[in-house]
Design a protein around this motif. Structure first.
Motif, PDB file in Angstrom:
ATOM      1  N   ILE A  49       0.070   7.179   6.153  1.00  0.00           N
ATOM      2  CA  ILE A  49       0.234   8.637   6.161  1.00  0.00           C
ATOM      3  C   ILE A  49       1.377   9.045   5.240  1.00  0.00           C
ATOM      4  O   ILE A  49       1.237   9.953   4.409  1.00  0.00           O
ATOM      5  N   LEU A  50       2.514   8.369   5.371  1.00  0.00           N
ATOM      6  CA  LEU A  50       3.691   8.719   4.567  1.00  0.00           C
ATOM      7  C   LEU A  50       3.466   8.456   3.078  1.00  0.00           C
ATOM      8  O   LEU A  50       4.035   9.149   2.231  1.00  0.00           O
ATOM      9  N   LEU A  51       2.646   7.462   2.767  1.00  0.00           N
ATOM     10  CA  LEU A  51       2.321   7.159   1.372  1.00  0.00           C
ATOM     11  C   LEU A  51       1.170   8.005   0.842  1.00  0.00           C
ATOM     12  O   LEU A  51       0.805   7.890  -0.330  1.00  0.00           O
ATOM     13  N   ASN A  52       0.606   8.845   1.719  1.00  0.00           N
ATOM     14  CA  ASN A  52      -0.559   9.662   1.355  1.00  0.00           C
ATOM     15  C   ASN A  52      -1.682   8.777   0.828  1.00  0.00           C
ATOM     16  O   ASN A  52      -2.261   9.017  -0.235  1.00  0.00           O
ATOM     17  N   GLY A 131     -16.204   7.513  -2.475  1.00  0.00           N
ATOM     18  CA  GLY A 131     -16.507   8.335  -1.311  1.00  0.00           C
ATOM     19  C   GLY A 131     -15.243   8.817  -0.634  1.00  0.00           C
ATOM     20  O   GLY A 131     -14.129   8.471  -1.007  1.00  0.00           O
ATOM     21  N   GLY A 132     -15.419   9.628   0.419  1.00  0.00           N
ATOM     22  CA  GLY A 132     -14.273  10.090   1.206  1.00  0.00           C
ATOM     23  C   GLY A 132     -13.442  11.093   0.448  1.00  0.00           C
ATOM     24  O   GLY A 132     -13.924  11.853  -0.383  1.00  0.00           O
ATOM     25  N   SER A 133     -12.149  11.059   0.721  1.00  0.00           N
ATOM     26  CA  SER A 133     -11.219  12.005   0.128  1.00  0.00           C
ATOM     27  C   SER A 133     -11.155  11.836  -1.379  1.00  0.00           C
ATOM     28  O   SER A 133     -11.256  10.735  -1.891  1.00  0.00           O
ATOM     29  N   PRO A 134     -10.942  12.928  -2.120  1.00  0.00           N
ATOM     30  CA  PRO A 134     -10.762  12.817  -3.566  1.00  0.00           C
ATOM     31  C   PRO A 134      -9.603  11.894  -3.916  1.00  0.00           C
ATOM     32  O   PRO A 134      -9.568  11.322  -4.991  1.00  0.00           O
ATOM     33  N   ASP A 135      -8.624  11.758  -3.031  1.00  0.00           N
ATOM     34  CA  ASP A 135      -7.482  10.898  -3.302  1.00  0.00           C
ATOM     35  C   ASP A 135      -7.856   9.431  -3.404  1.00  0.00           C
ATOM     36  O   ASP A 135      -7.086   8.621  -3.877  1.00  0.00           O
ATOM     37  N   THR A 136      -9.033   9.049  -2.903  1.00  0.00           N
ATOM     38  CA  THR A 136      -9.431   7.655  -2.960  1.00  0.00           C
ATOM     39  C   THR A 136     -10.223   7.344  -4.212  1.00  0.00           C
ATOM     40  O   THR A 136     -10.606   6.218  -4.442  1.00  0.00           O
ATOM     41  N   THR A 137     -10.497   8.341  -5.065  1.00  0.00           N
ATOM     42  CA  THR A 137     -11.200   8.079  -6.302  1.00  0.00           C
ATOM     43  C   THR A 137     -10.244   7.514  -7.334  1.00  0.00           C
ATOM     44  O   THR A 137      -9.035   7.672  -7.243  1.00  0.00           O
ATOM     45  N   MET A 138     -10.837   6.838  -8.336  1.00  0.00           N
ATOM     46  CA  MET A 138     -10.007   6.257  -9.388  1.00  0.00           C
ATOM     47  C   MET A 138      -9.289   7.359 -10.142  1.00  0.00           C
ATOM     48  O   MET A 138      -9.838   8.436 -10.367  1.00  0.00           O
ATOM     49  N   PHE A 188      -0.392  -1.086  -0.402  1.00  0.00           N
ATOM     50  CA  PHE A 188       0.291  -1.764  -1.501  1.00  0.00           C
ATOM     51  C   PHE A 188      -0.079  -1.145  -2.841  1.00  0.00           C
ATOM     52  O   PHE A 188       0.791  -0.864  -3.670  1.00  0.00           O
ATOM     53  N   GLU A 189      -1.370  -0.901  -3.047  1.00  0.00           N
ATOM     54  CA  GLU A 189      -1.785  -0.310  -4.321  1.00  0.00           C
ATOM     55  C   GLU A 189      -1.196   1.087  -4.498  1.00  0.00           C
ATOM     56  O   GLU A 189      -0.756   1.456  -5.591  1.00  0.00           O
ATOM     57  N   LYS A 190      -1.178   1.861  -3.428  1.00  0.00           N
ATOM     58  CA  LYS A 190      -0.609   3.206  -3.512  1.00  0.00           C
ATOM     59  C   LYS A 190       0.875   3.148  -3.873  1.00  0.00           C
ATOM     60  O   LYS A 190       1.366   3.947  -4.679  1.00  0.00           O
ATOM     61  N   LEU A 191       1.578   2.202  -3.291  1.00  0.00           N
ATOM     62  CA  LEU A 191       3.008   2.064  -3.567  1.00  0.00           C
ATOM     63  C   LEU A 191       3.261   1.797  -5.039  1.00  0.00           C
ATOM     64  O   LEU A 191       4.079   2.467  -5.679  1.00  0.00           O
ATOM     65  N   ILE A 192       2.562   0.806  -5.592  1.00  0.00           N
ATOM     66  CA  ILE A 192       2.900   0.393  -6.958  1.00  0.00           C
ATOM     67  C   ILE A 192       2.313   1.307  -8.024  1.00  0.00           C
ATOM     68  O   ILE A 192       2.856   1.385  -9.137  1.00  0.00           O
ATOM     69  N   GLN A 194       1.701   4.762  -7.500  1.00  0.00           N
ATOM     70  CA  GLN A 194       2.180   6.135  -7.367  1.00  0.00           C
ATOM     71  C   GLN A 194       3.693   6.242  -7.176  1.00  0.00           C
ATOM     72  O   GLN A 194       4.317   7.150  -7.703  1.00  0.00           O
ATOM     73  N   GLU A 195       4.266   5.333  -6.417  1.00  0.00           N
ATOM     74  CA  GLU A 195       5.686   5.436  -6.081  1.00  0.00           C
ATOM     75  C   GLU A 195       6.586   4.678  -7.064  1.00  0.00           C
ATOM     76  O   GLU A 195       7.668   5.144  -7.387  1.00  0.00           O
ATOM     77  N   CYS A 196       6.151   3.515  -7.505  1.00  0.00           N
ATOM     78  CA  CYS A 196       7.035   2.738  -8.387  1.00  0.00           C
ATOM     79  C   CYS A 196       6.278   2.030  -9.502  1.00  0.00           C
ATOM     80  O   CYS A 196       6.454   0.822  -9.693  1.00  0.00           O
ATOM     81  N   PRO A 197       5.429   2.742 -10.268  1.00  0.00           N
ATOM     82  CA  PRO A 197       4.736   2.088 -11.384  1.00  0.00           C
ATOM     83  C   PRO A 197       5.685   1.532 -12.432  1.00  0.00           C
ATOM     84  O   PRO A 197       5.362   0.557 -13.118  1.00  0.00           O
ATOM     85  N   GLY A 198       6.870   2.137 -12.546  1.00  0.00           N
ATOM     86  CA  GLY A 198       7.857   1.646 -13.513  1.00  0.00           C
ATOM     87  C   GLY A 198       8.384   0.266 -13.191  1.00  0.00           C
ATOM     88  O   GLY A 198       8.971  -0.394 -14.055  1.00  0.00           O
TER      89      GLY A 198
END
Length: 332
Positions: A49-52, A131-138, A188-192, A194-198
């Protein structure tokens, strides 16, 4: 409202922003309940939830796993067996095969995203059905190029988000906390990405920016300790590289890493920069008394989240808005 009720009923009156603020505050004040081994029925749901990070269909993850060894497979195998190697709790719960599968799946996803950017696809052919939320699309080509601050014509290895050594340590807490590999992969994928790609670009520019920020924050909040370390030429790049890259997960015990990450996901992974400074200030007397602080900082003392978090929050109020803004954006 308790965490259980907040998750069960959702935010009061359907007010999402207010509900998220209440969730963050509850995590800060009460923490996420866990047993002596750091296990919690709520933690992974709260992290997502916190990572959206919306739920991902299992077959999407399985499609990635079926692709087999990624281009980074040799590196992954070399790192997988070292993930929390000395932690019996982790070893008992998480297999090396699980680590390898999740890391290869993420490596394929990052590889496909890179190809999408280079070729101008809206989404990689192998990942078009979410499928699902737009946030789950590539991510679209625009969002990828914006995130990497580049475009297809100038993409190079230094700018590409891909597997780097240390990602296994970032994946470890997700695998320990999650009920399934799919959940771990999603967070894990969301973290790297969206949050810390750098942190995971070839140049690891975000890590180097973070190390510079550790020095600058320390200079503001504890000038005496800063001067002592500089007199011994102990810049953060010498002792804090792993702490920045892994969001302090490189420092045991794992149960305290989980508590610290509860806080970081609630208030932003960028706060780890202040957490590292807090770890230094907590042992300032020991450092100041030493003529060779490098001996002390070779391995930071065991994490103590309940002591680190309040000090971190106090530092946030002591630094300038401009410096905080740099911390906020350093890993993007």
């Amino acid at each position: 409202m308790s965490l259980d009720m907040l998750l069960l009923k959702g935010p009061p009156s359907g007010h999402l922003e207010g509900g998220l603020n209440e969730l963050r505050y509850t995590v800060l004040i009460d923490g996420i309940p866990q047993n002596s081994e750091g296990m919690s029925e709520l933690r992974m749901y709260i992290w997502l939830i916190l990572l959206n990070a919306p739920p991902l269909r299992t077959d999407v993850y399985l499609d990635l796993v079926r692709q087999g060894a990624s281009p980074a497979h040799a590196k992954i195998l070399n790192d997988a067996f070292r993930t929390f190697q000395g932690d019996p709790l982790f070893r008992r719960r998480v297999t090396q095969n699980s680590i390898t599968r999740v890391l290869n799946a993420v490596a394929w996803r990052l590889n496909d995203a890179h190809e999408a950017r280079v070729n101008g696809w809206q989404s990689p052919p192998t990942l078009s059905e979410f499928g699902g939320s737009p946030d789950t699309t590539m991510m679209s080509r625009h969002s990828l190029t914006t995130g990497a601050r580049t475009d297809a014509s100038t993409t190079n290895d230094a700018e590409q988000i891909g597997y780097v050594q240390g990602m296994n340590v970032l994946a470890g807490p997700f695998l320990y906390a999650a009920r399934s590999e799919v959940e771990a992969f999603t967070g894990f994928e969301k973290l790297i990405t969206q949050e810390c790609p750098g942190y995971v670009r070839g140049s690891m520019e975000g890590v180097h920016k973070g190390l510079d920020l550790v020095d600058r924050v320390l200079k503001v909040v504890d000038p005496k300790l800063y001067d002592h370390l500089m007199a011994s030429h102990m810049h953060a790049k010498i002792y804090a590289f792993a702490s920045v890259l892994t969001m302090s997960a490189c420092t045991p015990p794992l149960t305290e890493v989980l508590r610290l990450w509860d806080f970081l996901f609630a208030y932003g992974p960028h706060m780890n920069i202040l957490c590292i400074v807090a770890q230094l200030v907590l042992i300032r007397d020991q450092i100041l008394a030493s003529s060779s602080p490098n001996q002390i900082l070779r391995n930071l003392p065991s994490l103590n989240a309940p002591r680190i978090i309040p000090m971190t929050m106090s530092f946030a109020g002591k630094i300038s808005e401009d410096l905080y803004e740099e911390i906020l954006n350093h890993a993007k």
